[in-house]
Motif scaffolding. Structure first.
Motif, PDB file in Angstrom:
ATOM      1  N   MET A  46      18.913 -16.303  85.648  1.00  0.00           N
ATOM      2  CA  MET A  46      20.031 -16.804  86.437  1.00  0.00           C
ATOM      3  C   MET A  46      19.821 -18.250  86.856  1.00  0.00           C
ATOM      4  O   MET A  46      18.753 -18.623  87.334  1.00  0.00           O
ATOM      5  CB  MET A  46      20.233 -15.936  87.693  1.00  0.00           C
ATOM      6  CG  MET A  46      21.459 -16.297  88.499  1.00  0.00           C
ATOM      7  SD  MET A  46      21.825 -15.072  89.797  1.00  0.00           S
ATOM      8  CE  MET A  46      20.423 -15.305  90.892  1.00  0.00           C
ATOM      9  N   GLY A  47      20.861 -19.058  86.666  1.00  0.00           N
ATOM     10  CA  GLY A  47      20.820 -20.454  87.081  1.00  0.00           C
ATOM     11  C   GLY A  47      20.473 -21.431  85.982  1.00  0.00           C
ATOM     12  O   GLY A  47      20.690 -22.635  86.126  1.00  0.00           O
ATOM     13  N   TYR A  48      19.920 -20.941  84.875  1.00  0.00           N
ATOM     14  CA  TYR A  48      19.565 -21.820  83.763  1.00  0.00           C
ATOM     15  C   TYR A  48      20.751 -21.986  82.810  1.00  0.00           C
ATOM     16  O   TYR A  48      21.638 -21.131  82.745  1.00  0.00           O
ATOM     17  CB  TYR A  48      18.377 -21.253  82.981  1.00  0.00           C
ATOM     18  CG  TYR A  48      17.082 -21.271  83.745  1.00  0.00           C
ATOM     19  CD1 TYR A  48      16.293 -22.423  83.786  1.00  0.00           C
ATOM     20  CD2 TYR A  48      16.642 -20.151  84.445  1.00  0.00           C
ATOM     21  CE1 TYR A  48      15.102 -22.444  84.497  1.00  0.00           C
ATOM     22  CE2 TYR A  48      15.448 -20.164  85.162  1.00  0.00           C
ATOM     23  CZ  TYR A  48      14.688 -21.318  85.179  1.00  0.00           C
ATOM     24  OH  TYR A  48      13.509 -21.338  85.885  1.00  0.00           O
ATOM     25  N   ALA A 164      26.335 -31.501 102.018  1.00  0.00           N
ATOM     26  CA  ALA A 164      25.882 -30.116 102.109  1.00  0.00           C
ATOM     27  C   ALA A 164      26.094 -29.474 100.749  1.00  0.00           C
ATOM     28  O   ALA A 164      27.151 -29.651 100.129  1.00  0.00           O
ATOM     29  CB  ALA A 164      26.651 -29.360 103.184  1.00  0.00           C
ATOM     30  N   ILE A 165      25.085 -28.780 100.276  1.00  0.00           N
ATOM     31  CA  ILE A 165      25.129 -28.150  98.958  1.00  0.00           C
ATOM     32  C   ILE A 165      25.090 -26.637  99.147  1.00  0.00           C
ATOM     33  O   ILE A 165      24.210 -26.118  99.839  1.00  0.00           O
ATOM     34  CB  ILE A 165      23.938 -28.590  98.093  1.00  0.00           C
ATOM     35  CG1 ILE A 165      23.870 -30.118  97.992  1.00  0.00           C
ATOM     36  CG2 ILE A 165      24.013 -27.951  96.709  1.00  0.00           C
ATOM     37  CD1 ILE A 165      22.574 -30.631  97.373  1.00  0.00           C
ATOM     38  N   ILE A 166      26.010 -25.928  98.508  1.00  0.00           N
ATOM     39  CA  ILE A 166      26.070 -24.468  98.621  1.00  0.00           C
ATOM     40  C   ILE A 166      25.595 -23.878  97.300  1.00  0.00           C
ATOM     41  O   ILE A 166      26.219 -24.068  96.259  1.00  0.00           O
ATOM     42  CB  ILE A 166      27.492 -23.996  98.951  1.00  0.00           C
ATOM     43  CG1 ILE A 166      28.002 -24.704 100.209  1.00  0.00           C
ATOM     44  CG2 ILE A 166      27.514 -22.478  99.149  1.00  0.00           C
ATOM     45  CD1 ILE A 166      29.476 -24.482 100.477  1.00  0.00           C
ATOM     46  N   GLU A 167      24.484 -23.171  97.345  1.00  0.00           N
ATOM     47  CA  GLU A 167      23.847 -22.612  96.155  1.00  0.00           C
ATOM     48  C   GLU A 167      23.496 -21.148  96.379  1.00  0.00           C
ATOM     49  O   GLU A 167      23.212 -20.730  97.510  1.00  0.00           O
ATOM     50  CB  GLU A 167      22.559 -23.370  95.819  1.00  0.00           C
ATOM     51  CG  GLU A 167      22.738 -24.540  94.881  1.00  0.00           C
ATOM     52  CD  GLU A 167      23.009 -24.129  93.448  1.00  0.00           C
ATOM     53  OE1 GLU A 167      23.017 -22.913  93.168  1.00  0.00           O
ATOM     54  OE2 GLU A 167      23.221 -25.024  92.609  1.00  0.00           O
ATOM     55  N   ASP A 168      23.499 -20.367  95.299  1.00  0.00           N
ATOM     56  CA  ASP A 168      23.109 -18.964  95.419  1.00  0.00           C
ATOM     57  C   ASP A 168      21.853 -18.619  94.636  1.00  0.00           C
ATOM     58  O   ASP A 168      21.124 -17.704  95.023  1.00  0.00           O
ATOM     59  CB  ASP A 168      24.242 -18.053  94.942  1.00  0.00           C
ATOM     60  CG  ASP A 168      24.442 -18.140  93.438  1.00  0.00           C
ATOM     61  OD1 ASP A 168      24.325 -17.109  92.746  1.00  0.00           O
ATOM     62  OD2 ASP A 168      24.701 -19.244  92.934  1.00  0.00           O
ATOM     63  N   SER A 169      21.569 -19.308  93.549  1.00  0.00           N
ATOM     64  CA  SER A 169      20.434 -18.922  92.706  1.00  0.00           C
ATOM     65  C   SER A 169      19.160 -19.661  93.102  1.00  0.00           C
ATOM     66  O   SER A 169      19.218 -20.812  93.558  1.00  0.00           O
ATOM     67  CB  SER A 169      20.740 -19.206  91.230  1.00  0.00           C
ATOM     68  OG  SER A 169      20.642 -20.592  90.951  1.00  0.00           O
ATOM     69  N   PRO A 170      18.012 -19.029  92.931  1.00  0.00           N
ATOM     70  CA  PRO A 170      16.756 -19.732  93.185  1.00  0.00           C
ATOM     71  C   PRO A 170      16.598 -20.987  92.338  1.00  0.00           C
ATOM     72  O   PRO A 170      16.075 -22.001  92.816  1.00  0.00           O
ATOM     73  CB  PRO A 170      15.699 -18.671  92.828  1.00  0.00           C
ATOM     74  CG  PRO A 170      16.375 -17.367  93.124  1.00  0.00           C
ATOM     75  CD  PRO A 170      17.801 -17.578  92.679  1.00  0.00           C
ATOM     76  N   VAL A 171      17.057 -20.941  91.097  1.00  0.00           N
ATOM     77  CA  VAL A 171      16.964 -22.117  90.227  1.00  0.00           C
ATOM     78  C   VAL A 171      17.811 -23.250  90.798  1.00  0.00           C
ATOM     79  O   VAL A 171      17.357 -24.399  90.917  1.00  0.00           O
ATOM     80  CB  VAL A 171      17.415 -21.769  88.796  1.00  0.00           C
ATOM     81  CG1 VAL A 171      17.542 -23.035  87.952  1.00  0.00           C
ATOM     82  CG2 VAL A 171      16.423 -20.824  88.148  1.00  0.00           C
TER      83      VAL A 171
END
Length: 220
Positions: A46-48, A164-171
């Motif tokens: 996920m995220g790649y 502000a950055i909204i992210e869900d994945s660890p990557v």
């Protein structure tokens, strides 16, 4: 603190695509003799995007990716592009509730074609204007490098330290933290397990939000 701009990841932040995509990938890998659950697929892939995504799959199966993989992904992509993918709960209302003059951009590992199709499906096709940026199209190094966030901040004319950055994945969170922006780890998507917020916290996000109500409070 207050912010001068917002940068949104897309898959898993604005649309509920992460579980769907990783379920299809897990099914293909399992059928090829590499049993894996959707949850394990998310932890690994996920995220790649682009070459990084394909290289991780090749390392997992310990051989070059066969043509059957690309054919299966194309069929799934065509299906969801036709059907559309629904929004994460609260995402549309949050974006529509923002000040119209607040600079904002999508910063995603997906293609701009994918992003714009699903923005249209959830009714946000006009919300970001030209500020839709892809890690596979706009920068040489995609996530987890910070380049995409820095590129987007430059394009909207706001210093990354004011974004502000909204992210869900660890990557994605890894790249966002490295960029120097204020990072909100979002766990509102159905793909996020009970420990997802802890994983994002360990990466160094500035705050974790379980839903867009909490995001709104953080950026107010």
């Amino acid at each position: 603190m207050t912010f001068d701009a917002l940068l949104f990841d897309f898959d898993g932040v604005l649309i509920e695509s992460e579980y769907l995509g990783n379920k299809q990938l897990a099914e293909w890998l399992t059928a090829e003799g590499h049993p894996i659950s959707p949850e394990e697929s998310m932890a690994n892939f996920m995220g790649y995007s682009g070459v990084d995504f394909l290289e991780r799959i090749e390392r997992f199966i310990e051989r070059p990716i066969p043509d059957s993989f690309h054919a299966a992904r194309a069929v799934e992509d065509d299906r969801v592009m036709a059907a559309g993918i629904d929004a994460v709960v609260g995402a549309v209302e949050f974006v529509r509730g923002l000040d119209a003059g607040l600079p904002k951009a999508v910063v995603s590992s997906s293609s701009t074609r994918w992003i714009r199709r699903h923005l249209d499906h959830i009714g946000l096709s006009d919300a970001f204007g030209d500020h839709v940026y892809s890690g596979r199209e706009h920068v040489t190094r995609g996530k987890p490098a910070p380049d995409l966030y820095l590129f987007a901040a430059d394009r909207i004319g706001v210093g990354i330290d004011r974004c502000a950055i909204i992210e869900d994945s660890p990557v994605g969170a890894t790249g966002a933290v490295a960029s120097g922006g204020y990072v909100i780890g979002l766990t509102a998507g159905t793909h996020c397990g009970a420990d997802h917020g802890d994983r994002l916290t360990a990466i160094g996000v500035d705050a974790v939000a379980d839903d867009f109500v909490e995001v709104a409070r953080l950026v107010a």
